[in-house]
Design an enzyme around this catalytic site. Sequence first.
Site, PDB file in Angstrom:
ATOM      1  N   LYS A 150     -62.470 -88.624 -51.060  1.00  0.00           N
ATOM      2  CA  LYS A 150     -61.662 -88.606 -49.845  1.00  0.00           C
ATOM      3  C   LYS A 150     -62.406 -89.395 -48.769  1.00  0.00           C
ATOM      4  CE  LYS A 150     -58.343 -85.610 -51.054  1.00  0.00           C
ATOM      5  NZ  LYS A 150     -56.887 -85.868 -50.932  1.00  0.00           N
ATOM      6  N   LYS A 246     -46.628 -84.471 -57.745  1.00  0.00           N
ATOM      7  CA  LYS A 246     -47.110 -83.130 -57.425  1.00  0.00           C
ATOM      8  C   LYS A 246     -45.911 -82.188 -57.395  1.00  0.00           C
ATOM      9  CE  LYS A 246     -50.983 -84.634 -54.485  1.00  0.00           C
ATOM     10  NZ  LYS A 246     -51.501 -84.661 -53.085  1.00  0.00           N
TER      11      LYS A 246
END
Length: 330
Positions: A150, A246
């Site tokens: 990230k 997702k």
Amino acid sequence: MLRTLDARHDRFGLSAPFRIARGVKTAADVVTVTVRQGDLTGRGEGVPYPRYGETIADALAQIAAATHAIEAGAGRDDLGALLTAGAARNAVDCALWDLEARLAGTTVAALAGVAAPAPIASAITIAIDTPEAMAAAAARVAHVPLLKVKVDRAGAADQIAAVRAAAPHPRLIVDPNESWTIAELERWHDLLVEHRVDLLEQPLPAGEDAALAGFASRVPLCADESLHTRADLAGLADRYQYVNIKLDKTGGLTEALALADAARARGFGLMVGCMVCSSLGIAPAMLLAGDAAFVDLDGPLWLSADRPGGVIDRDGVLDPPQPGFWGAAA
């Protein structure tokens, strides 16, 4: 036969803060749905996500409004008219899949016509921190097959370089979580190539995707926040090479399976991802993982304590939950 539905808010503390470009989490707040019919029970989990305007309270209210219809016999194919795509529908959809498999004495994999979940390489996420701390975290897992780092806008170059230096061998996903501009993507493009980044996930805000049209990226680009359901695919063809599916975005396994088929038909590569959640949110997603080039299902690994019988990480390879946990009788 009488059917009942229960929905509740569960909270799981994290073992460490989970920092991404848009904020930090110290707990996973989820909605758990249980549907009972006779002696059998199906369970599902959804993670309401503030980025998409979702809250626990709103998700529970959505489910409450649909409960009468579901208890009266509405099935998965009816949920599109009862609930919008998102965490609430995901929790209900997966609970109904689980119940359906148990009533039929089979597995969700068999019902869906897909392979049973198997151990699979799944990304280990390095959350945003100082480059030194991120390097230390990467060094501890430098032996795994796949890392996901990230990054934010301010420190992306140093963060990527630090992680790659500490972990030279794994495949690498970089995820700015919509925090870059097209100018920054162009400026850091050579750096991404230099550090052998295998996939760049949603660099620009979803509303600024048009800037990617015609951008000749040497690193494959993956749509995340820009992709929720099949309706979004048409606008991504000239901008992304991969899509991240997702279940909390699709509104459950039913739409996720259809989305995967539609994405492959349009030539997209697949990534399967998750929110920070328990293994109850991961078990259905594992049914999609076998056909994905990139799998990122490490959400439960951030929890201080997962649901009993859940997934197990073995050096970057994720083992499915124990038999009977979800999707089949024990």
